[in-house]
Design an enzyme around this catalytic site. Structure first.
Site, PDB file in Angstrom:
ATOM      1  N   LYS A  35      49.974  49.887  54.295  1.00 20.64           N
ATOM      2  CA  LYS A  35      50.099  50.469  53.261  1.00 20.64           C
ATOM      3  C   LYS A  35      48.829  50.214  52.379  1.00 20.64           C
ATOM      4  O   LYS A  35      48.323  49.245  52.875  1.00 20.64           O
ATOM      5  CB  LYS A  35      51.259  50.588  52.276  1.00 20.64           C
ATOM      6  CG  LYS A  35      51.423  48.934  51.946  1.00 20.64           C
ATOM      7  CD  LYS A  35      52.753  48.958  51.186  1.00 20.64           C
ATOM      8  CE  LYS A  35      53.219  47.311  50.864  1.00 20.64           C
ATOM      9  NZ  LYS A  35      54.643  47.100  50.423  1.00 20.64           N
ATOM     10  N   ARG A 130      64.789  48.164  43.172  1.00 22.17           N
ATOM     11  CA  ARG A 130      64.036  48.884  42.866  1.00 22.17           C
ATOM     12  C   ARG A 130      64.280  50.380  43.565  1.00 22.17           C
ATOM     13  O   ARG A 130      64.738  51.105  42.932  1.00 22.17           O
ATOM     14  CB  ARG A 130      62.802  48.255  43.757  1.00 22.17           C
ATOM     15  CG  ARG A 130      61.740  47.752  42.791  1.00 22.17           C
ATOM     16  CD  ARG A 130      60.549  47.055  43.256  1.00 22.17           C
ATOM     17  NE  ARG A 130      60.440  47.118  44.645  1.00 22.17           N
ATOM     18  CZ  ARG A 130      59.351  46.688  45.509  1.00 22.17           C
ATOM     19  NH1 ARG A 130      58.577  46.263  44.896  1.00 22.17           N
ATOM     20  NH2 ARG A 130      59.487  46.828  46.806  1.00 22.17           N
ATOM     21  N   TYR A 257      27.317  34.806  30.453  1.00 22.30           N
ATOM     22  CA  TYR A 257      28.016  35.334  29.196  1.00 22.30           C
ATOM     23  C   TYR A 257      29.212  34.462  28.713  1.00 22.30           C
ATOM     24  O   TYR A 257      29.946  33.612  29.403  1.00 22.30           O
ATOM     25  CB  TYR A 257      28.955  36.655  29.624  1.00 22.30           C
ATOM     26  CG  TYR A 257      28.117  37.732  29.980  1.00 22.30           C
ATOM     27  CD1 TYR A 257      27.282  38.211  28.923  1.00 22.30           C
ATOM     28  CD2 TYR A 257      28.049  38.315  31.003  1.00 22.30           C
ATOM     29  CE1 TYR A 257      26.285  39.226  29.246  1.00 22.30           C
ATOM     30  CE2 TYR A 257      27.421  39.630  31.307  1.00 22.30           C
ATOM     31  CZ  TYR A 257      26.571  40.042  30.497  1.00 22.30           C
ATOM     32  OH  TYR A 257      25.681  41.156  30.639  1.00 22.30           O
ATOM     33  N   MET A 305      29.779  41.518  35.988  1.00 22.60           N
ATOM     34  CA  MET A 305      29.969  42.749  36.789  1.00 22.60           C
ATOM     35  C   MET A 305      29.381  42.761  38.209  1.00 22.60           C
ATOM     36  O   MET A 305      29.990  43.116  39.156  1.00 22.60           O
ATOM     37  CB  MET A 305      29.471  44.093  35.804  1.00 22.60           C
ATOM     38  CG  MET A 305      29.716  45.521  36.763  1.00 22.60           C
ATOM     39  SD  MET A 305      29.038  46.710  35.861  1.00 22.60           S
ATOM     40  CE  MET A 305      30.052  46.801  34.492  1.00 22.60           C
TER      41      MET A 305
HETATM   42  C1  LIG Z   1      54.828  45.982  51.540  1.00 22.78           C
HETATM   43  C2  LIG Z   1      56.348  46.137  52.173  1.00 22.78           C
HETATM   44  C3  LIG Z   1      56.465  45.038  53.132  1.00 22.78           C
HETATM   45  C4  LIG Z   1      55.557  44.143  53.436  1.00 22.78           C
HETATM   46  O1  LIG Z   1      55.616  42.858  52.784  1.00 22.78           O
HETATM   47  P1  LIG Z   1      54.501  41.865  53.042  1.00 22.78           P
HETATM   48  O2  LIG Z   1      55.090  40.757  51.865  1.00 22.78           O
HETATM   49  O3  LIG Z   1      53.018  42.259  52.777  1.00 22.78           O
HETATM   50  O4  LIG Z   1      54.605  41.217  54.317  1.00 22.78           O
HETATM   51  C5  LIG Z   1      57.771  45.187  53.891  1.00 22.78           C
HETATM   52  N1  LIG Z   1      58.701  45.861  53.170  1.00 22.78           N
HETATM   53  C6  LIG Z   1      58.374  46.877  52.343  1.00 22.78           C
HETATM   54  C7  LIG Z   1      59.682  47.946  51.832  1.00 22.78           C
HETATM   55  C8  LIG Z   1      57.284  47.063  51.597  1.00 22.78           C
HETATM   56  O5  LIG Z   1      56.940  47.698  50.767  1.00 22.78           O
END
Ligand SMILES: *Cc1c(COP(=O)(O)O)cnc(C)c1O
Length: 371
Positions: A35, A130, A257, A305
Site C-alpha cells: 500500500k 478501526r 535558521y 527546505m
Molecule cells: C498496513 C497493514 C499491514 C502491514 O503492517 P506492517 O506493520 O507494515 O507490517 C497489515 N495489515 C493491514 C490490515 C494493514 O493495513
C-alpha cells in the site's frame, strides 16, 4: 546538473527481507503489503524484489491495476475492501480478493452482478476498533456472506493494535479464536510485528496468511526496543546526496535558521543538498545521525527546505578526505557498506520509519540498484 539527491531501491534487500519473513513464519503464505505505493518505494520498483511473495496486499484499485499491468497473476487483496459499488466491477475484472469489514460492503456485494464468485476476507474488530465486525456480530455477518451467490470463498482476518508493544496480542487472538473456531476458512492475523515478535510463540498464529509490510522495507516494527540489525533486516531504500559547501565555524558561531546550533569548538561543517522538501524530517534536530563518506556523524542545527548541515569533525578525525561532492547518506547504505537505519533518523525526529519512507518527496529521483 540536477541536484545530487537521490533515492536508490535495493531489490536484493527486498528479497532478503521477504526470506526473513518466511523464516519467521515458515508455514504461512505471505502477503507482501505494498500500500501507499509500496511504502514510498514505488510498486514498479519493488515488484521484482517481492515477486516471490504469495500475494500482494494494498488499498488502492489503481495500485492493483498497476500490479496486473506488471504481469502479476497471483492473488491481490484489497485490505480495506471496496469504497463504492462500482469498485466491485473492477474486483471481478481483475480478480481481486477484497476485505469485508462492514454491512455496507455486504449490501454492495449482494447487489453486484458477476459470473465469477469473489474471494473475500471477513474482518473482525477484535479490539483495535478501526475496521471490522465485533465478535458478537461476526457470525451473522458470516452467515449473510455465506448465503450470497456472489461469494466463492470466505477467509478471516483481524489486525493487531499492540503487536509491537507491551500489551501484546493475546487478548485479540483469544477474541478472534473464540468467534471463528468452528467456521471453515483461511485465517490471517499477523502484521510485521506479529510475525517477528509473536509467530514463534504460537505457531498457529502465523497460519494461513501473514501480512508483512514494514519489515520488507528493512525497518524494525518495534524500534527502539529492537533495531533492524537485531531482526536481520536490510534497508530497501537509500537516500543520499552530496556536500555542496563547507564552512569553518569558530567557537561561538552558529549555523542555519534560528541559530539552533552554536559551536563550542572549531568545527568544520558540511552543507548537504537535502531538506524537508525532499521528505527529510524537519523535526530532526542536532545530533540526528548522518553518514558522510560512510562515517557516522551528526546533523547540526535546523533542517531547511533544501539544505541541511552536518558535523565533519568526526570524518576528518577518521582521516578521510572530505570536500565539495562528498557522499552524504541520510538513511540506508553508504558506498563503503555502512548502514544507517531509517529508524534511527525517524526516532530523532519523533516519528517512525514508516512515515519517513512514505514521505519521500516527488522531486527526489529514484533509481533501482542493479545487483
Ligand atoms: C498496513 C497493514 C499491514 C502491514 O503492517 P506492517 O506493520 O507494515 O507490517 C497489515 N495489515 C493491514 C490490515 C494493514 O493495513
Amino acid at each position: 546538473m540536477p541536484r545530487p539527491i537521490r533515492a536508490l531501491i535495493h531489490p536484493s534487500a527486498l528479497q532478503h527481507n521477504l526470506s526473513r519473513v518466511r523464516r519467521a513464519a515458515p508455514d504461512a503464505q505471505v502477503w507482501a503489503v505494498v500500500k501507499a505505493n509500496a511504502y514510498g518505494h514505488g510498486i514498479e520498483r519493488v515488484f521484482d524484489g517481492l515477486r516471490g511473495a504469495d500475494g500482494f496486499a494494498l488499498l488502492d484499485l489503481q495500485e492493483a491495476q498497476r500490479l496486473r499491468q506488471l504481469g502479476w497473476r497471483g492473488p491481490i487483496l484489497l485490505l480495506e475492501g471496496v469504497f463504492e459499488a462500482r469498485d466491485l466491477e473492477l474486483c471481478s475484472r481483475l480478480g481481486l480478493w477484497h476485505t469485508i469489514h462492514c454491512d455496507e460492503q455486504i449490501d454492495m456485494l449482494a447487489a453486484h452482478k458477476t459470473q465469477l464468485g469473489h474471494r473475500v476476507f471477513l474482518k473482525m474488530n477484535s479490539g483495535m476498533n478501526r475496521l471490522g465486525f465485533t465478535p458478537q456480530r461476526f457470525r451473522s455477518a458470516w452467515a449473510r456472506l455465506n448465503a450470497l451467490p456472489q461469494v466463492d470463498e470466505i477467509s478471516f482476518m483481524t489486525h493487531f493494535s499492540d503487536a509491537d508493544g507491551a500489551r501484546g496480542i493475546g487478548h485479540q487472538v483469544a477474541a478472534f479464536d473464540t468467534a471463528t473456531q468452528d467456521l471453515p476458512g483461511e485465517r490471517s492475523l499477523c502484521n510485521s510485528a506479529g510475525v517477528l515478535r509473536h509467530a514463534s510463540v504460537q505457531a498457529a498464529l502465523a497460519a494461513d496468511w501473514v501480512r508483512a509490510g514494514i519489515v520488507l522495507y528493512g525497518s524494525a516494527p518495534d524500534h527502539p526496543e529492537h533495531g533492524a540489525a537485531h531482526w536481520d533486516l536490510q534497508p530497501a531504500m537509500t537516500l543520499s546526496t552530496r556536500l555542496v559547501a563547507l564552512q569553518q565555524l569558530q567557537a561561538g558561531d552558529s549555523v542555519g535558521y534560528g541559530s539552533c546550533f552554536t559551536a563550542d569548538q572549531p568545527t568544520t561543517i558540511g552543507v548537504a543538498a537535502c531538506g524537508y522538501a525532499d521528505g527529510y524530517p524537519r523535526h530532526a534536530g542536532t545530533g540526528t545521525p548522518v553518514l558522510v563518506n560512510g562515517i557516522r556523524t551528526r546533523l547540526l542545527g535546523r533542517v531547511s527546505m533544501d539544505l541541511l548541515a552536518v558535523d565533519l569533525n568526526p570524518v576528518i578525525a577518521a582521516g578521510l578526505e572530505v570536500g565539495f561532492g562528498s557522499e552524504v547518506t541520510l538513511w540506508g547504505r553508504a558506498e563503503n557498506g555502512a548502514v544507517l537505519p531509517i529508524d534511527e533518523v525517524a526516532a530523532a525526529a519523533g516519528t517512525v520509519g514508516y512515515e519517513l519512507m512514505c514521505a519521500l518527496a516527488p522531486r527526489v529521483p529514484v533509481a533501482v540498484a542493479v545487483v
